[in-house]
Design a protein around this motif. Structure first.
Motif, PDB file in Angstrom:
ATOM      1  N   MET A   1      82.582   9.994  -5.595  1.00 14.55           N
ATOM      2  CA  MET A   1      81.921  11.240  -5.209  1.00 14.55           C
ATOM      3  C   MET A   1      82.924  12.139  -4.482  1.00 14.55           C
ATOM      4  SD  MET A   1      78.492  11.802  -2.888  1.00 14.55           S
ATOM      5  CE  MET A   1      77.494  10.885  -4.066  1.00 14.55           C
ATOM      6  N   SER A   2      82.916  13.419  -4.816  1.00 16.99           N
ATOM      7  CA  SER A   2      83.862  14.355  -4.214  1.00 16.99           C
ATOM      8  C   SER A   2      83.566  14.524  -2.733  1.00 16.99           C
ATOM      9  CB  SER A   2      83.768  15.711  -4.920  1.00 16.99           C
ATOM     10  OG  SER A   2      84.576  16.669  -4.261  1.00 16.99           O
ATOM     11  N   THR A   3      84.631  14.718  -1.974  1.00 16.20           N
ATOM     12  CA  THR A   3      84.471  14.936  -0.535  1.00 16.20           C
ATOM     13  C   THR A   3      84.242  16.396  -0.199  1.00 16.20           C
ATOM     14  OG1 THR A   3      86.866  15.159  -0.258  1.00 16.20           O
ATOM     15  CG2 THR A   3      85.905  12.944   0.025  1.00 16.20           C
ATOM     16  N   THR A   4      84.339  17.276  -1.209  1.00 17.00           N
ATOM     17  CA  THR A   4      84.118  18.707  -1.000  1.00 17.00           C
ATOM     18  C   THR A   4      83.213  19.263  -2.098  1.00 17.00           C
ATOM     19  OG1 THR A   4      86.067  19.354  -2.283  1.00 17.00           O
ATOM     20  CG2 THR A   4      86.371  18.999   0.088  1.00 17.00           C
ATOM     21  N   ARG A   5      82.660  20.412  -1.809  1.00 16.89           N
ATOM     22  CA  ARG A   5      81.960  21.189  -2.828  1.00 16.89           C
ATOM     23  C   ARG A   5      82.576  22.585  -2.837  1.00 16.89           C
ATOM     24  NH1 ARG A   5      78.126  21.132   1.522  1.00 16.89           N
ATOM     25  NH2 ARG A   5      77.593  23.254   2.228  1.00 16.89           N
ATOM     26  N   LEU A   6      82.576  23.224  -3.983  1.00 25.70           N
ATOM     27  CA  LEU A   6      83.204  24.531  -4.118  1.00 25.70           C
ATOM     28  C   LEU A   6      82.160  25.621  -3.900  1.00 25.70           C
ATOM     29  CD1 LEU A   6      86.121  25.387  -4.729  1.00 25.70           C
ATOM     30  CD2 LEU A   6      85.378  25.866  -7.078  1.00 25.70           C
ATOM     31  N   GLU A   7      82.422  26.529  -2.962  1.00 28.39           N
ATOM     32  CA  GLU A   7      81.536  27.672  -2.737  1.00 28.39           C
ATOM     33  C   GLU A   7      82.331  28.957  -2.915  1.00 28.39           C
ATOM     34  OE1 GLU A   7      78.915  27.757   0.541  1.00 28.39           O
ATOM     35  OE2 GLU A   7      78.283  25.660   0.349  1.00 28.39           O
ATOM     36  N   HIS A   8      81.599  30.059  -3.112  1.00 27.96           N
ATOM     37  CA  HIS A   8      82.235  31.329  -3.454  1.00 27.96           C
ATOM     38  C   HIS A   8      81.737  32.432  -2.528  1.00 27.96           C
ATOM     39  CE1 HIS A   8      84.131  34.294  -6.140  1.00 27.96           C
ATOM     40  NE2 HIS A   8      83.056  35.035  -5.915  1.00 27.96           N
ATOM     41  N   ASP A   9      82.654  33.308  -2.111  1.00 29.98           N
ATOM     42  CA  ASP A   9      82.287  34.540  -1.417  1.00 29.98           C
ATOM     43  C   ASP A   9      83.156  35.658  -1.958  1.00 29.98           C
ATOM     44  OD1 ASP A   9      84.768  34.118  -0.285  1.00 29.98           O
ATOM     45  OD2 ASP A   9      84.075  34.098   1.797  1.00 29.98           O
ATOM     46  N   LEU A  10      83.128  36.818  -1.320  1.00 33.29           N
ATOM     47  CA  LEU A  10      83.869  37.959  -1.878  1.00 33.29           C
ATOM     48  C   LEU A  10      85.379  37.752  -1.868  1.00 33.29           C
ATOM     49  CD1 LEU A  10      85.255  39.952   0.515  1.00 33.29           C
ATOM     50  CD2 LEU A  10      82.860  40.372   0.997  1.00 33.29           C
ATOM     51  N   LEU A  11      85.858  36.807  -1.074  1.00 28.99           N
ATOM     52  CA  LEU A  11      87.289  36.505  -1.048  1.00 28.99           C
ATOM     53  C   LEU A  11      87.693  35.505  -2.115  1.00 28.99           C
ATOM     54  CD1 LEU A  11      87.966  36.262   2.804  1.00 28.99           C
ATOM     55  CD2 LEU A  11      88.162  38.255   1.312  1.00 28.99           C
ATOM     56  N   GLY A  12      86.727  34.874  -2.757  1.00 28.78           N
ATOM     57  CA  GLY A  12      87.036  33.897  -3.792  1.00 28.78           C
ATOM     58  C   GLY A  12      86.392  32.554  -3.520  1.00 28.78           C
ATOM     59  N   TYR A  21      76.476  21.110   6.344  1.00 29.51           N
ATOM     60  CA  TYR A  21      75.333  21.972   6.067  1.00 29.51           C
ATOM     61  C   TYR A  21      75.752  23.441   6.082  1.00 29.51           C
ATOM     62  CZ  TYR A  21      72.201  17.973   6.495  1.00 29.51           C
ATOM     63  OH  TYR A  21      71.561  16.769   6.299  1.00 29.51           O
ATOM     64  N   TRP A  22      76.849  23.742   6.719  1.00 28.68           N
ATOM     65  CA  TRP A  22      77.365  25.105   6.676  1.00 28.68           C
ATOM     66  C   TRP A  22      78.143  25.317   5.383  1.00 28.68           C
ATOM     67  CZ3 TRP A  22      82.631  24.381   6.601  1.00 28.68           C
ATOM     68  CH2 TRP A  22      83.161  23.290   7.299  1.00 28.68           C
ATOM     69  N   GLY A  23      78.464  26.579   5.085  1.00 29.24           N
ATOM     70  CA  GLY A  23      79.097  26.910   3.821  1.00 29.24           C
ATOM     71  C   GLY A  23      80.347  27.747   3.963  1.00 29.24           C
ATOM     72  N   VAL A  24      80.643  28.512   2.912  1.00 28.04           N
ATOM     73  CA  VAL A  24      81.926  29.197   2.827  1.00 28.04           C
ATOM     74  C   VAL A  24      82.071  30.301   3.877  1.00 28.04           C
ATOM     75  CG1 VAL A  24      81.093  30.839   1.069  1.00 28.04           C
ATOM     76  CG2 VAL A  24      83.552  30.318   1.246  1.00 28.04           C
ATOM     77  N   HIS A  25      80.996  31.019   4.198  1.00 26.88           N
ATOM     78  CA  HIS A  25      81.110  32.068   5.207  1.00 26.88           C
ATOM     79  C   HIS A  25      81.437  31.477   6.575  1.00 26.88           C
ATOM     80  CE1 HIS A  25      78.696  34.075   2.058  1.00 26.88           C
ATOM     81  NE2 HIS A  25      79.350  35.160   2.433  1.00 26.88           N
ATOM     82  N   THR A  26      80.838  30.328   6.867  1.00 32.68           N
ATOM     83  CA  THR A  26      81.152  29.641   8.119  1.00 32.68           C
ATOM     84  C   THR A  26      82.591  29.134   8.096  1.00 32.68           C
ATOM     85  OG1 THR A  26      78.848  28.984   8.344  1.00 32.68           O
ATOM     86  CG2 THR A  26      80.454  27.769   9.650  1.00 32.68           C
ATOM     87  N   LEU A  27      83.024  28.637   6.942  1.00 35.14           N
ATOM     88  CA  LEU A  27      84.407  28.164   6.807  1.00 35.14           C
ATOM     89  C   LEU A  27      85.404  29.269   7.143  1.00 35.14           C
ATOM     90  CD1 LEU A  27      86.428  25.956   5.816  1.00 35.14           C
ATOM     91  CD2 LEU A  27      86.222  26.981   3.537  1.00 35.14           C
ATOM     92  N   ARG A  28      85.158  30.473   6.611  1.00 34.36           N
ATOM     93  CA  ARG A  28      86.056  31.600   6.915  1.00 34.36           C
ATOM     94  C   ARG A  28      86.090  31.854   8.428  1.00 34.36           C
ATOM     95  NH1 ARG A  28      88.339  31.562   1.917  1.00 34.36           N
ATOM     96  NH2 ARG A  28      86.964  32.424   0.303  1.00 34.36           N
ATOM     97  N   ALA A  29      84.939  31.757   9.082  1.00 38.09           N
ATOM     98  CA  ALA A  29      84.885  32.010  10.520  1.00 38.09           C
ATOM     99  C   ALA A  29      85.641  30.946  11.299  1.00 38.09           C
ATOM    100  CB  ALA A  29      83.434  32.080  10.987  1.00 38.09           C
ATOM    101  N   ILE A  30      85.532  29.687  10.849  1.00 36.78           N
ATOM    102  CA  ILE A  30      86.281  28.613  11.509  1.00 36.78           C
ATOM    103  C   ILE A  30      87.777  28.913  11.453  1.00 36.78           C
ATOM    104  CG2 ILE A  30      86.897  26.165  11.389  1.00 36.78           C
ATOM    105  CD1 ILE A  30      84.067  25.663  10.285  1.00 36.78           C
ATOM    106  N   GLU A  31      88.218  29.392  10.304  1.00 36.67           N
ATOM    107  CA  GLU A  31      89.641  29.705  10.124  1.00 36.67           C
ATOM    108  C   GLU A  31      90.043  30.949  10.917  1.00 36.67           C
ATOM    109  OE1 GLU A  31      89.862  28.001   5.512  1.00 36.67           O
ATOM    110  OE2 GLU A  31      89.715  30.170   5.905  1.00 36.67           O
ATOM    111  N   ASN A  32      89.141  31.918  11.015  1.00 40.77           N
ATOM    112  CA  ASN A  32      89.480  33.209  11.625  1.00 40.77           C
ATOM    113  C   ASN A  32      89.437  33.214  13.146  1.00 40.77           C
ATOM    114  OD1 ASN A  32      89.869  34.472   9.175  1.00 40.77           O
ATOM    115  ND2 ASN A  32      87.756  35.204   9.016  1.00 40.77           N
ATOM    116  N   TYR A  33      88.575  32.375  13.741  1.00 38.65           N
ATOM    117  CA  TYR A  33      88.327  32.507  15.179  1.00 38.65           C
ATOM    118  C   TYR A  33      88.559  31.199  15.945  1.00 38.65           C
ATOM    119  CZ  TYR A  33      85.738  36.327  12.977  1.00 38.65           C
ATOM    120  OH  TYR A  33      85.376  37.388  12.193  1.00 38.65           O
ATOM    121  N   PRO A  34      89.800  30.720  15.978  1.00 36.96           N
ATOM    122  CA  PRO A  34      90.090  29.553  16.834  1.00 36.96           C
ATOM    123  C   PRO A  34      90.358  30.025  18.270  1.00 36.96           C
ATOM    124  CG  PRO A  34      92.059  30.171  15.633  1.00 36.96           C
ATOM    125  CD  PRO A  34      90.983  31.147  15.214  1.00 36.96           C
TER     126      PRO A  34
END
Length: 467
Positions: A1-12, A21-34
């Motif tokens: 079973m894959s350890t990731t799932r692929l999600e899409h937003d306006l950036l790709g 339970y969170w998704g790609v928009h949350t992922l971008r925020a994790i990367e943007n706001y450390p």
């Protein structure tokens, strides 16, 4: 079973952990706001408020026929779990973020959507069936969800602060009653003044807290006015004309708060004045608590070379070099909380002032600063109550001796011997260390019987009939 799932937003496309339970928009925020390392999930009332808003919106849309029962009930069930304390570890966006809170709103949308999908027996990320924006965020914008969540969460968290303040006030009231018969010398500008009771001194701290409880309740009344239904800038675009009233009604019932729709949603979407006023009240509380703690530290100073009028309960060894030293550590920590709250007020003021046109983009720092102030003040009040005020004792013998020998007693004799004679007595008392009553009797200014009648606690510490 894959350890990731692929999600899409306006950036790709982007890989998201399969278990998240969170998704790609949350992922971008994790990367943007450390930024702080403190996630929004650490503010339980904020997460609960977000869940309650999404719950209320789903109920409104179901009633309006805009959301089918299957999806509505799944969203509602997910919101109920989150409001009850589940999945808060999935709210991972940093509390300080750009985007006016969009990342917080999307974090909530994604967690709710994926938990709802799970409850429906579907895979996380199956947004073709139940979408974070199209379904969970229906008729909403960050610009009405985030301010409303901040207001609801503030109202919920203030309850804890009010409870902590009431406990501290009651502790001071109990001490005021315990010390009501203890005479002491009051001070102005740190110089000896006139007699009072230690109970009167402690009662002032209780009164100050009571006044601030009232001011806090007044400020919260403004916070209960919300802009849910305003969507992007307050025009209510993309909403049914019936939606706002329905959603606010459900949110009031779910939260137990008497929420009211703002009379002008465009104004309410950009104006942070209610937060500035509330922060000002928190600053007022902090200032007065700090002043009280300054007094406690001063009154307990010593024990040999200070005032030593009261004794604080010892909580820790005070020095790594001076044996036997005990410091007033509990008042000291409350002083530091007060300094932080005053600084938070400056931050909130600047953030409110910094908004432009139809939106204030800086509400995340307002939220962070407000919640810190409320949480830390509540913790400080509880700590001061439990570890300091309830254990304070009075140095009765020292206080009695100071009253007996104080030149300040001469002030009480002004109406009977005149200002000039009272001044002469006070100067002689200071010069010789003898008691005022002894000198007045010796100078023939008053008899012992007259002195006994005048120098009673009830006469010395309150207005009385002079005739």
């Amino acid at each position: 079973m894959s350890t990731t799932r692929l999600e899409h937003d306006l950036l790709g496309d982007a890989p998201v952990p399969a278990t998240a339970y969170w998704g790609v928009h949350t992922l971008r925020a994790i990367e943007n706001y450390p930024i702080t390392g403190k996630p929004i999930g650490s503010y339980a009332d904020l997460v609960r408020a977000l869940a309650l808003i999404k719950h209320a919106a789903a109920l409104a849309h179901k009633e309006l026929g805009q959301l089918d029962e299957t999806r509505a009930f799944a969203i509602i069930a997910a919101c109920q779990e989150i409001a009850g304390g589940r999945l808060h570890d999935q709210f991972v966006v940093d509390v300080i973020q750009g985007g006016a809170g969009t990342s917080t709103n999307m974090n909530a949308n994604e967690v709710i959507a994926n938990r709802a999908l799970e409850l429906l027996g579907r895979q996380k990320g199956d947004y073709a069936y139940l979408h974070p924006i199209n379904h969970v965020n229906m008729s909403q914008s960050t610009n009405d969800v985030y301010p409303t969540a901040l207001r609801v969460a503030t109202c919920l968290s203030i309850r804890g602060l009010l409870s902590a303040m009431a406990e501290l006030r009651e502790a001071f009231e109990a001490k005021a009653d315990e010390f009501k018969d203890i005479l002491k010398i009051g001070r102005t500008q740190l110089q000896d003044a006139v007699p009072m009771t230690l109970g009167q001194e402690f009662s002032t701290y209780a009164v100050m807290l009571g006044e601030d409880e009232a001011r806090l309740n007044e400020a919260i009344a403004l916070i209960r006015e919300i802009n849910l239904g305003a969507t992007a800038i307050g025009t209510g675009i993309n909403t049914d004309i019936r939606y706002a009233k329905l959603a606010i009604g459900h949110l009031s019932e779910l939260s137990g708060l008497p929420l009211e729709p703002a009379p002008n949603l465009i104004e309410a979407t950009q104006d942070c004045g209610a937060f500035v006023q509330l922060s000002g009240v928190l600053k007022r509380i902090a200032c007065k608590l700090s002043k009280t703690c300054n007094d406690l530290r001063l009154l307990s100073s010593g024990p040999q070379a200070g005032l030593n009028e009261i004794r604080l309960p010892p909580r820790a060894a005070g020095s790594s070099i001076m044996p036997g030293k005990v410091n007033p550590v509990i008042p000291e920590v409350v002083n530091q909380i007060a300094f932080e709250v005053i600084g938070n007020d400056v931050t909130i003021t600047m953030a409110a002032e910094g908004g432009q046109l139809q939106l204030n983009a800086f509400e995340p720092i307002i939220a962070h600063s407000l919640f810190k102030s409320v949480e830390h003040l509540a913790a400080g009040c509880r700590t001061l109550t439990a570890h300091c005020v309830t254990g304070i004792t009075a140095n009765r013998e020292l206080l009695a001796e100071r009253v007996r020998t104080s030149a300040g007693l001469a002030t009480a004799l002004n109406p009977y011997v005149g200002y000039e004679n009272a001044t002469r007595v006070a100067q002689e008392a200071l010069a010789t260390g003898r008691g005022v009553a002894e000198l007045v009797e010796e100078m023939g200014l008053m008899t012992r019987e007259e002195l006994d009648r005048v120098l009673r606690p009830e006469v010395l510490t309150a207005p009385s009939a002079l005739a």
